[in-house]
Design a protein around this motif. Structure first.
Motif, PDB file in Angstrom:
ATOM      1  N   VAL A 106     -19.722 -62.358  -5.257  1.00  0.00           N
ATOM      2  CA  VAL A 106     -19.700 -62.308  -6.722  1.00  0.00           C
ATOM      3  C   VAL A 106     -19.254 -63.648  -7.282  1.00  0.00           C
ATOM      4  N   GLN A 107     -18.266 -64.264  -6.622  1.00  0.00           N
ATOM      5  CA  GLN A 107     -17.712 -65.518  -7.126  1.00  0.00           C
ATOM      6  C   GLN A 107     -18.612 -66.716  -6.852  1.00  0.00           C
ATOM      7  N   SER A 108     -19.438 -66.638  -5.828  1.00  0.00           N
ATOM      8  CA  SER A 108     -20.217 -67.818  -5.454  1.00  0.00           C
ATOM      9  C   SER A 108     -21.639 -67.833  -6.004  1.00  0.00           C
ATOM     10  N   VAL A 109     -22.345 -66.708  -5.962  1.00  0.00           N
ATOM     11  CA  VAL A 109     -23.751 -66.758  -6.361  1.00  0.00           C
ATOM     12  C   VAL A 109     -24.258 -65.473  -7.002  1.00  0.00           C
ATOM     13  N   LEU A 110     -23.734 -64.331  -6.611  1.00  0.00           N
ATOM     14  CA  LEU A 110     -24.322 -63.060  -7.032  1.00  0.00           C
ATOM     15  C   LEU A 110     -24.346 -62.890  -8.548  1.00  0.00           C
ATOM     16  N   ALA A 111     -23.247 -63.231  -9.213  1.00  0.00           N
ATOM     17  CA  ALA A 111     -23.201 -63.066 -10.671  1.00  0.00           C
ATOM     18  C   ALA A 111     -24.297 -63.877 -11.350  1.00  0.00           C
ATOM     19  N   LYS A 112     -24.523 -65.109 -10.884  1.00  0.00           N
ATOM     20  CA  LYS A 112     -25.568 -65.953 -11.473  1.00  0.00           C
ATOM     21  C   LYS A 112     -26.954 -65.360 -11.234  1.00  0.00           C
ATOM     22  N   VAL A 113     -27.148 -64.833 -10.029  1.00  0.00           N
ATOM     23  CA  VAL A 113     -28.442 -64.222  -9.711  1.00  0.00           C
ATOM     24  C   VAL A 113     -28.694 -63.012 -10.606  1.00  0.00           C
ATOM     25  N   LEU A 114     -27.658 -62.217 -10.840  1.00  0.00           N
ATOM     26  CA  LEU A 114     -27.817 -61.034 -11.686  1.00  0.00           C
ATOM     27  C   LEU A 114     -28.133 -61.415 -13.127  1.00  0.00           C
ATOM     28  N   VAL A 115     -27.568 -62.526 -13.594  1.00  0.00           N
ATOM     29  CA  VAL A 115     -27.884 -63.015 -14.941  1.00  0.00           C
ATOM     30  C   VAL A 115     -29.358 -63.374 -15.041  1.00  0.00           C
ATOM     31  N   HIS A 116     -29.853 -64.114 -14.032  1.00  0.00           N
ATOM     32  CA  HIS A 116     -31.271 -64.491 -14.025  1.00  0.00           C
ATOM     33  C   HIS A 116     -32.170 -63.265 -13.924  1.00  0.00           C
ATOM     34  N   LEU A 117     -31.757 -62.322 -13.095  1.00  0.00           N
ATOM     35  CA  LEU A 117     -32.560 -61.118 -12.907  1.00  0.00           C
ATOM     36  C   LEU A 117     -32.649 -60.328 -14.215  1.00  0.00           C
ATOM     37  N   ARG A 118     -31.531 -60.208 -14.894  1.00  0.00           N
ATOM     38  CA  ARG A 118     -31.528 -59.461 -16.154  1.00  0.00           C
ATOM     39  C   ARG A 118     -32.340 -60.173 -17.227  1.00  0.00           C
ATOM     40  N   HIS A 119     -32.295 -61.499 -17.216  1.00  0.00           N
ATOM     41  CA  HIS A 119     -33.036 -62.273 -18.220  1.00  0.00           C
ATOM     42  C   HIS A 119     -34.539 -62.204 -17.973  1.00  0.00           C
ATOM     43  N   ASP A 120     -34.948 -62.391 -16.714  1.00  0.00           N
ATOM     44  CA  ASP A 120     -36.376 -62.469 -16.391  1.00  0.00           C
ATOM     45  C   ASP A 120     -37.018 -61.100 -16.187  1.00  0.00           C
ATOM     46  N   PHE A 121     -36.224 -60.122 -15.718  1.00  0.00           N
ATOM     47  CA  PHE A 121     -36.768 -58.791 -15.424  1.00  0.00           C
ATOM     48  C   PHE A 121     -35.832 -57.719 -15.989  1.00  0.00           C
ATOM     49  N   PRO A 122     -35.760 -57.598 -17.297  1.00  0.00           N
ATOM     50  CA  PRO A 122     -34.786 -56.693 -17.928  1.00  0.00           C
ATOM     51  C   PRO A 122     -34.993 -55.218 -17.598  1.00  0.00           C
ATOM     52  N   SER A 123     -36.175 -54.848 -17.152  1.00  0.00           N
ATOM     53  CA  SER A 123     -36.432 -53.433 -16.855  1.00  0.00           C
ATOM     54  C   SER A 123     -35.953 -53.023 -15.464  1.00  0.00           C
ATOM     55  N   VAL A 124     -35.567 -53.987 -14.643  1.00  0.00           N
ATOM     56  CA  VAL A 124     -35.146 -53.686 -13.276  1.00  0.00           C
ATOM     57  C   VAL A 124     -33.692 -53.205 -13.277  1.00  0.00           C
ATOM     58  N   GLU A 125     -33.480 -52.029 -12.735  1.00  0.00           N
ATOM     59  CA  GLU A 125     -32.128 -51.515 -12.573  1.00  0.00           C
ATOM     60  C   GLU A 125     -31.580 -51.955 -11.219  1.00  0.00           C
ATOM     61  N   VAL A 126     -30.327 -52.407 -11.213  1.00  0.00           N
ATOM     62  CA  VAL A 126     -29.712 -52.902  -9.977  1.00  0.00           C
ATOM     63  C   VAL A 126     -28.577 -51.964  -9.573  1.00  0.00           C
ATOM     64  N   ASP A 127     -28.671 -51.455  -8.361  1.00  0.00           N
ATOM     65  CA  ASP A 127     -27.613 -50.613  -7.794  1.00  0.00           C
ATOM     66  C   ASP A 127     -26.767 -51.498  -6.883  1.00  0.00           C
ATOM     67  N   LEU A 128     -25.517 -51.782  -7.292  1.00  0.00           N
ATOM     68  CA  LEU A 128     -24.616 -52.662  -6.546  1.00  0.00           C
ATOM     69  C   LEU A 128     -23.638 -51.836  -5.726  1.00  0.00           C
ATOM     70  N   GLN A 129     -23.462 -52.231  -4.457  1.00  0.00           N
ATOM     71  CA  GLN A 129     -22.526 -51.534  -3.583  1.00  0.00           C
ATOM     72  C   GLN A 129     -21.680 -52.562  -2.833  1.00  0.00           C
ATOM     73  N   GLU A 130     -20.373 -52.568  -3.091  1.00  0.00           N
ATOM     74  CA  GLU A 130     -19.483 -53.470  -2.353  1.00  0.00           C
ATOM     75  C   GLU A 130     -19.163 -52.830  -1.009  1.00  0.00           C
ATOM     76  N   LEU A 131     -19.603 -53.487   0.066  1.00  0.00           N
ATOM     77  CA  LEU A 131     -19.507 -52.926   1.413  1.00  0.00           C
ATOM     78  C   LEU A 131     -19.108 -53.998   2.412  1.00  0.00           C
ATOM     79  N   SER A 132     -18.582 -53.576   3.542  1.00  0.00           N
ATOM     80  CA  SER A 132     -18.286 -54.521   4.616  1.00  0.00           C
ATOM     81  C   SER A 132     -19.585 -55.111   5.156  1.00  0.00           C
ATOM     82  N   ASN A 133     -19.464 -56.208   5.877  1.00  0.00           N
ATOM     83  CA  ASN A 133     -20.646 -56.857   6.449  1.00  0.00           C
ATOM     84  C   ASN A 133     -21.420 -55.915   7.370  1.00  0.00           C
TER      85      ASN A 133
END
Length: 300
Positions: A106-133
């Motif tokens: 979240v701190q390195s890249v994911l938040a930025k990717v989600l911003v781009h995804l929401r901007h370019d593809f607003p109809s896409v729903e994202v299911d986020l799951q914080e999980l171990s590797n």
């Protein structure tokens, strides 16, 4: 034996196998407890096998029940996958992406990717799951996740991986700790301190990498506490229960009263990677990979 098992029987069994409590399972299923008991008894008669060991204070799976639960879980996972794939095929738009992640993503890249995804593809729903590797690897291979963000050195067969960011580590110390970045000289200065680290459940290879930092500093750390949650680590350090070593990107986005000492002069680096199933192909895969590539290009 005539084949009389219906899908509802298997679903009733699945819920009871998860709850191991007839009343709670019946409530989840919105049926009466006697009705559920009848359905399970009917299944046992059809299969000619006892599925549950029932006592006054317990309900347990028998050997046959354990086997059936494993098979039923596979069946319902496959049905979920089939439903999702058919919805994708029946629509010109991608409607959902399932993403696994570890906290540092979240701190390195994911938040930025989600911003781009929401901007370019607003109809896409994202299911986020914080999980171990390891859990992300399992879910990606089982097609229960489309992508995962992990810190691993070795990847199993069937997993595609893309290096997203390679970064150094940081020591985490209390705000009033006598050693800070300005007067720091070596990790060995902390050999008498208790350490709070990400556990092996976070990632075996990541844990081994951190242990190699201590080996190079010629001491075995006293690992007082282990967790898989970054905020927990920071809060424990803040309370004076020890010091920690974390990926440097975790400095961003938290408000805990701790200080960071960048370990830029040691050779160890940790890589955040994007993973996905090599055998899966649908428009959502290409869509998300394009968003990732766009973000990486902007970062560079």
């Amino acid at each position: 034996m005539s084949y009389q098992i219906e899908l509802r029987h298997l679903y009733y069994f699945k819920v009871l196998a998860e709850e191991l409590h007839f009343r709670k399972a019946a409530e989840r299923l919105y049926i009466s407890q006697p009705g559920l008991s009848r359905q399970i008894k009917q299944m046992e008669e059809i299969y000619q096998a006892l599925l549950f060991d029932r006592g006054k204070r317990y309900v347990r799976l028998t050997g046959a029940g354990v086997y059936l639960k494993k098979e039923v879980d596979i069946l319902f996972n496959q049905m979920d996958k089939m439903t999702r794939e058919l919805r994708i095929m029946g629509s010109d738009d991608i409607t959902e992406l399932r993403l696994g992640f570890i906290g540092s993503a979240v701190q390195s890249v994911l938040a930025k990717v989600l911003v781009h995804l929401r901007h370019d593809f607003p109809s896409v729903e994202v299911d986020l799951q914080e999980l171990s590797n390891e859990m992300q690897i399992t879910k990606v291979l089982k097609e229960e996740l489309d992508f995962g963000f992990v810190r691993l050195d070795d990847f199993p067969k069937g997993i595609h991986h893309i290096a997203i960011v390679k970064e150094h580590f940081s020591l985490v110390v209390p705000r009033d700790y006598p050693i800070q970045q300005a007067n720091f000289t070596s990790v060995s200065e902390f050999k008498n301190e208790p350490f709070i680290l990400f556990s092996k459940d976070y990632s075996h290879s990541y844990y081994d990498l951190v242990m190699s930092i201590f080996k190079d500093a010629t001491f075995d750390p006293h690992v007082a506490l282990r967790t898989v949650n970054a905020l927990t680590i920071f809060n424990l350090v803040e309370q004076g229960l020890g010091v920690a070593i974390v990926p440097a990107s975790l400095k961003n986005g938290y408000t805990s009263k701790v200080k960071f000492i960048d370990l830029i002069h040691i050779e160890q680096r940790t890589t955040l990677s994007l993973i996905y199933n090599a055998s899966v192909s649908h428009p959502g895969i290409d869509l998300f990979l394009n968003v990732i590539q766009k973000e990486l290009s902007l970062s560079q």
